[in-house]
Design an enzyme around this catalytic site. Structure first.
Site, PDB file in Angstrom:
ATOM      1  CB  VAL A  23      -0.956   0.029   1.212  1.00 27.68           C
ATOM      2  CG1 VAL A  23      -2.024  -1.045   1.082  1.00 27.68           C
ATOM      3  CG2 VAL A  23      -0.204  -0.130   2.511  1.00 27.68           C
ATOM      4  CB  SER A  24       0.578   4.491  -1.631  1.00 22.87           C
ATOM      5  OG  SER A  24       0.415   3.891  -2.901  1.00 22.87           O
ATOM      6  CB  THR A  25       0.246   6.206   2.950  1.00 24.74           C
ATOM      7  OG1 THR A  25      -1.152   5.896   3.083  1.00 24.74           O
ATOM      8  CG2 THR A  25       0.461   7.059   1.701  1.00 24.74           C
ATOM      9  CE  LYS A  40       9.757   3.475   0.446  1.00 23.34           C
ATOM     10  NZ  LYS A  40      10.532   4.658   0.874  1.00 23.34           N
ATOM     11  CD  GLN A  61      -3.118   3.929   0.333  1.00 26.72           C
ATOM     12  OE1 GLN A  61      -2.063   3.381   0.071  1.00 26.72           O
ATOM     13  NE2 GLN A  61      -3.846   4.553  -0.576  1.00 26.72           N
TER      14      GLN A  61
END
Length: 209
Positions: free
Chosen positions: A17-19, A46, A22
């Protein structure tokens, strides 16, 4: 485990997941359902813009020839078209790792061993990798449009300016009259010399208009 007469080694899973905000639970549920053990799932919080991710790099080092990597979708692997293809070739061609993408059954190297099947798998991968990067570019474009629209409405971005000390004018006058050095005036206001100098010029410039 044996799949289509292939002897497969260890099975790994990868989720991204990007952050930190999330949630990767949906991916984890799918990976466990696909047979990946808890200790064999690697997770990154990331962006998918490149492969400089700690869990991914550790996973790649762990996998050996004949191991199986399962991911839920190709965009969890990454969102950069050329990097995805390069990483795929490293895994499948160089290391001899099998890869299975759950939401795209055509991308499963445990079942695509014939020349035509491998060609179809590679073709689908290239299309999906291109789509993943295109979507990333669209997201960035929408973010830029949103920021520009907000700025046009007067929304300010960045850290708010610290209020000037109530004694700033007093010490500024003493500095300009030569009673205090720049260092002494800045210290008296609780500022660095750079900040004091910048605020001095900003104030002087504003008074001209």
């Amino acid at each position: 485990m044996n799949t289509d007469n292939l002897i497969i080694g260890k099975t790994f899973g990868y989720a991204r997941v990007s952050t930190e905000a999330q949630n990767e639970d949906r991916q984890l549920i799918a990976l466990r359902k696909a047979g990946v053990e808890e200790g064999k799932i690697y997770i990154d919080h990331k962006s998918g813009k490149d492969f400089k991710r700690p869990a991914w790099r550790k996973l790649v080092r762990q996998m050996k020839r004949g191991d199986l990597l399962i991911i839920t979708s190709i965009d969890r692997m990454g969102r950069n078209y050329s990097d995805i293809l390069s990483e795929w070739r490293t895994l499948v061609k160089a290391k001899g790792v099998f890869v299975r993408v759950l939401d795209m059954p055509l991308i499963d190297t445990t079942t695509t061993q014939g020349l035509l099947s491998m060609f179809i798998s590679d073709l689908v991968l290239q299309i999906l990798s291109f789509v993943a990067e295109t979507e990333r570019e669209h997201i960035k474009a929408r973010q830029r449009e949103g920021i520009n629209a907000a700025r046009a409405r007067g929304v300010k971005f960045g850290r708010p300016r610290k209020p000037v000390s109530s004694t700033f004018d007093y010490y500024l006058n003493r500095y300009e009259n030569g009673d205090l050095s720049l260092k002494e005036a800045a210290r008296s206001c609780g500022m660095s010399k750079t900040t004091f100098w910048r605020k001095t010029h900003r104030k002087n410039n504003s008074q001209r208009f």
